[in-house]
Design an enzyme around this catalytic site. Structure first.
Site, PDB file in Angstrom:
ATOM      1  N   GLY A 209       0.756  -8.410   5.796  1.00  0.00           N
ATOM      2  CA  GLY A 209       0.038  -7.488   4.924  1.00  0.00           C
ATOM      3  C   GLY A 209      -1.452  -7.697   5.115  1.00  0.00           C
ATOM      4  N   LEU A 210      -2.238  -7.252   4.147  1.00  0.00           N
ATOM      5  CA  LEU A 210      -3.684  -7.367   4.307  1.00  0.00           C
ATOM      6  C   LEU A 210      -4.122  -8.822   4.461  1.00  0.00           C
ATOM      7  CD1 LEU A 210      -5.056  -4.635   1.903  1.00  0.00           C
ATOM      8  CD2 LEU A 210      -4.934  -4.604   4.388  1.00  0.00           C
ATOM      9  N   ALA A 211      -3.561  -9.719   3.666  1.00  0.00           N
ATOM     10  CA  ALA A 211      -3.943 -11.126   3.778  1.00  0.00           C
ATOM     11  C   ALA A 211      -3.487 -11.709   5.106  1.00  0.00           C
ATOM     12  CB  ALA A 211      -3.371 -11.920   2.607  1.00  0.00           C
ATOM     13  N   GLY A 212      -2.229 -11.481   5.474  1.00  0.00           N
ATOM     14  CA  GLY A 212      -1.691 -12.075   6.692  1.00  0.00           C
ATOM     15  C   GLY A 212      -2.298 -11.513   7.958  1.00  0.00           C
TER      16      GLY A 212
ATOM     17  N   HIS B 266       2.525  -2.074 -14.341  1.00  0.00           N
ATOM     18  CA  HIS B 266       1.611  -0.971 -14.019  1.00  0.00           C
ATOM     19  C   HIS B 266       1.932   0.212 -14.925  1.00  0.00           C
ATOM     20  CE1 HIS B 266      -0.653   1.996 -11.794  1.00  0.00           C
ATOM     21  NE2 HIS B 266      -1.080   1.074 -10.955  1.00  0.00           N
TER      22      HIS B 266
ATOM     23  N   SER C 296      -0.882   6.188  -8.490  1.00  0.00           N
ATOM     24  CA  SER C 296      -2.124   5.424  -8.514  1.00  0.00           C
ATOM     25  C   SER C 296      -2.818   5.430  -9.872  1.00  0.00           C
ATOM     26  CB  SER C 296      -3.089   5.985  -7.468  1.00  0.00           C
ATOM     27  OG  SER C 296      -4.369   5.428  -7.622  1.00  0.00           O
TER      28      SER C 296
ATOM     29  N   ARG D   8      -4.551  -2.478 -17.228  1.00  0.00           N
ATOM     30  CA  ARG D   8      -3.151  -2.093 -17.068  1.00  0.00           C
ATOM     31  C   ARG D   8      -2.236  -2.670 -18.140  1.00  0.00           C
ATOM     32  NH1 ARG D   8      -2.692  -2.611 -10.435  1.00  0.00           N
ATOM     33  NH2 ARG D   8      -3.911  -0.729 -10.003  1.00  0.00           N
TER      34      ARG D   8
ATOM     35  N   HIS E 184       4.889  -4.336 -11.208  1.00  0.00           N
ATOM     36  CA  HIS E 184       4.090  -3.967 -10.042  1.00  0.00           C
ATOM     37  C   HIS E 184       3.610  -5.182  -9.251  1.00  0.00           C
ATOM     38  CE1 HIS E 184       1.375  -1.767  -7.505  1.00  0.00           C
ATOM     39  NE2 HIS E 184       0.297  -2.306  -8.042  1.00  0.00           N
TER      40      HIS E 184
ATOM     41  N   LEU F  41      -6.216  -5.498  -3.047  1.00  0.00           N
ATOM     42  CA  LEU F  41      -6.698  -5.322  -1.680  1.00  0.00           C
ATOM     43  C   LEU F  41      -7.940  -6.172  -1.450  1.00  0.00           C
ATOM     44  CD1 LEU F  41      -6.297  -1.436  -1.338  1.00  0.00           C
ATOM     45  CD2 LEU F  41      -4.603  -3.245  -1.007  1.00  0.00           C
TER      46      LEU F  41
END
Length: 642
Positions: free
Chosen positions: A42-45, A266, A284, A331, A406, A446
């Site tokens: 994902g974004l981190a990996g 969420h 969203s 949220r 979420h 993100l």
């Protein structure tokens, strides 16, 4: 278990810069001597693997999907926060820091959160340079919008597909390093266990999900980026493959697990419409910029055409209860408010499981004020997705939404360097516990994933290798054979299950227990009940579950069974953590700790800390440790969004 957060000394604004200077470095010529295992893309990996390879390390990168592009980060819709102050509306790094601390109900580390806010401004520049197509204003400047928990516009976005576009940017950087021979990419591989030698993480064991091969991999350090565990509730907005197994295996090897009960609900998801639904769909949070949330003021109007309900009979409950923030409250606050009006009989939509669990998200006012074209430009793909799923056009009728599981703020405990209690095991993104406290503000996931991967781990991993590395080890070490043997035995045990119930059926039963007793609202009686029901369900799982097929082949039933077996253990840890935390804070809402208006009541005297659980064995209860949270730069106060 020793919990040393390794927070640098000095003023908050200088900690990260000073720390970066003081960290030990690895000579560029020596970096190619080290091999790093990165689990998750994902974004981190993906950002971590690309960045580490760019520096010169050799990287083995694993993901359970058929391509890194299919990591769950792709599902993020609304945006990514950055304290750029492009709107000149009063934003700053300090304000983003404070909003995040407050949004997490003062249950996160100041130092980590300030670093996140500080790095945020660089993330946007970096991603723009990669070619991420952020929305722009007419003059060409980057556009941004508001999100919950903030009174400024700081969220950068690419329509309703920000996660996808950011992931493609990270993926392109990752594939460049694959082409350069610095990253070896292993798709369709699931991490089954961690190999710890002399107290240090030295590798892992995976299963090839295509042919069933179980194999060991040696590494000088392991970077875990496997996301969250929301699917313990069965129904969530997570991809069906999202699971707790990798993190839970590390926990059972000695990594402390921080705040497992901190789960985010969420507020804007498409409601459940049947008992056998397999997952829920996120809409969203950005929709709350222009959509107004309401329900009928009178009970019994849940199936009445909303267009026929006059304005005087519409209860805009967020705007009335929270006039300062209105529909843009955080949220957890918005979710509890939606649950309350539905529990009071004001919910709309069809009756499911005995109650109308939906509220309206209405764009009628915005369409009349701005025009349909403007709304379509901002949210067109989200509206299209909603219409495809529900057969209702949000341009013509209000959306129906309801809260859903979420994100998980809990995760493996890490210090300021993102290292767990096992030296050499670094944990990034949603898999760690560090940056969001008891509730995550929208558009911060993100931000954290990319901050950890692009800007933090390249420094801190080098420091570990330069100061704590124990020399080279390969898979001939006997510990690899021992752990691999345990994985094979566990697989054989799962394949021996020849009961009559599908694993999915038992997972759904666990989800009901978790949602009813450890979901949006919790109380001691319900948590104690869950702690009785889960072990009983776990025992029935090993007696009643059916796992067809073999191990040496593509076998999704086997994959699912392994993940559910871990959920059945981990769910008990979540409930224990929720019972021990005798307060309400953020997404952890204890019904026995609330004001007369239904707001959360914290207990800072007893619970201003992170709870970190240490595994003691299958036959002994886990031990709860605490990391005290010191607030030296912000004042502990009761959250108010009114």
């Amino acid at each position: 278990m020793q919990l040393d957060a390794k927070i640098p000394a000095g003023p908050l604004r200088e900690k990260w810069d000073r720390h970066r200077f003081e960290l030990k470095l690895v000579n560029p010529a020596n970096k190619r001597r080290f091999r790093i295992a990165v689990v998750g893309t994902g974004l981190a990996g993906a950002s971590a693997a690309a960045s580490l390879a760019e520096l010169g390390y050799d990287v083995d990168c694993f993901c359970i999907q058929d391509s890194p592009r299919r990591a769950h980060s792709i599902a993020a819709q609304g945006g990514i926060n950055a304290a750029k102050n492009y709107q000149n509306d009063g934003d700053s790094i300090w304000r983003l820091f404070y909003d995040t601390i407050k949004g997490g109900d003062f249950r996160a580390r100041e130092a980590n959160v300030y670093r996140l806010a500080q790095i945020s401004v660089d993330i946007i520049d970096h991603c723009v340079a990669q070619g991420v197509p952020f929305a722009r204003e007419y003059g060409g400047l980057l556009d941004n919008r508001s999100f919950g928990g903030a009174q400024v516009s700081r969220t950068f976005y690419a329509r309703g597909q920000t996660g996808q576009q950011l992931l493609l940017g990270a993926y392109s950087a990752l594939m460049r390093m694959v082409d350069a021979g610095k990253v070896a990419m292993y798709p369709r591989h699931e991490m089954l266990d961690l190999v710890v030698i002399d107290g240090h993480a030295r590798g892992l064991v995976t299963r090839n999900l295509v042919d069933g091969t179980i194999r060991s991999w040696a590494a000088d350090a392991v970077v875990l980026c496997t996301g969250g565990y929301g699917n313990v509730f069965y129904l969530s907005t997570n991809a069906k493959a999202s699971n707790v197994t990798a993190a839970y295996r590390c926990y059972k090897r000695g990594a402390g697990f921080g705040n497992p009960c901190f789960t985010q609900i969420h507020p804007t998801c498409i409601p459940q419409r049947g008992e056998y639904q397999s997952k829920l769909t996120l809409m969203s949070e950005s929709l709350r910029n222009d959509g107004r949330v309401w329900v009928p003021r009178k009970p019994g109007m849940g199936e009445v055409d909303p267009a026929s309900i006059p304005e005087a009979d519409r209860y805009y409950y967020l705007e009335e209860r929270y006039p300062s923030f209105g529909n843009l409250v955080p949220r957890d606050v918005a979710s509890r408010a939606a649950k309350k009006v539905c529990d009071d009989g004001l919910g709309v939509g069809p009756e499911v499981l005995g109650q109308r669990n939906a509220v309206y998200l209405d764009f009628g006012d915005s369409i009349r004020r701005l025009g349909q074209d403007a709304i379509a430009q901002r949210y067109g793909n989200l509206f299209e997705m909603y219409e495809r799923i529900t057969a209702v056009s949000p341009y013509k009728a209000p959306m129906q939404i309801y809260p859903a599981v979420h994100y998980t703020m809990g995760g493996l405990w890490v210090d300021y360097n993102l290292m767990s209690t096992i030296p050499g095991l670094h944990v990034l993104g949603e898999a760690n516990f560090s940056d969001h406290g008891a509730n995550r503000l929208g558009a911060s996931a993100l931000m954290q994933g990319l901050a950890d991967g692009y800007f933090v781990i390249p420094y801190t991993l080098g420091h570990f290798l330069a100061s704590s590395h124990r020399g080279k080890i390969d898979t001939s070490h006997p510990e690899f054979a021992r752990v691999e043997g345990e994985c094979r035995d566990r697989t054989k045990r799962l394949l021996s299950l020849r009961g009559k119930r599908p694993v999915d059926d038992l997972h759904r039963e666990l989800g009901h227990i978790m949602w009813d007793h450890c979901g949006m609202a919790r109380n001691p009686e319900g948590l104690r009940k869950a702690l009785g029901l889960i072990p009983e369900l776990r025992e029935r799982f090993w007696r009643e579950a059916a796992v067809p097929g073999a191990g040496e082949e593509l076998n999704p039933w086997l994959e699912h069974a392994g993940r559910v077996a871990d959920f059945l253990e981990f769910g008990e840890l979540m409930c224990r953590d929720a019972l021990e935390r005798d307060e309400s804070c953020g997404g952890h809402f204890r019904e026995d700790h609330q004001t007369k208006d239904g707001e959360a009541v914290r207990d800072d005297e007893r619970f201003c800390h992170a709870a970190v659980w240490e595994y003691q064995g299958d036959d002994r209860p886990a031990v709860r440790h605490v990391e005290p949270l010191a607030f030296e730069n912000v004042k502990l106060s009761t959250r108010s969004y009114k």
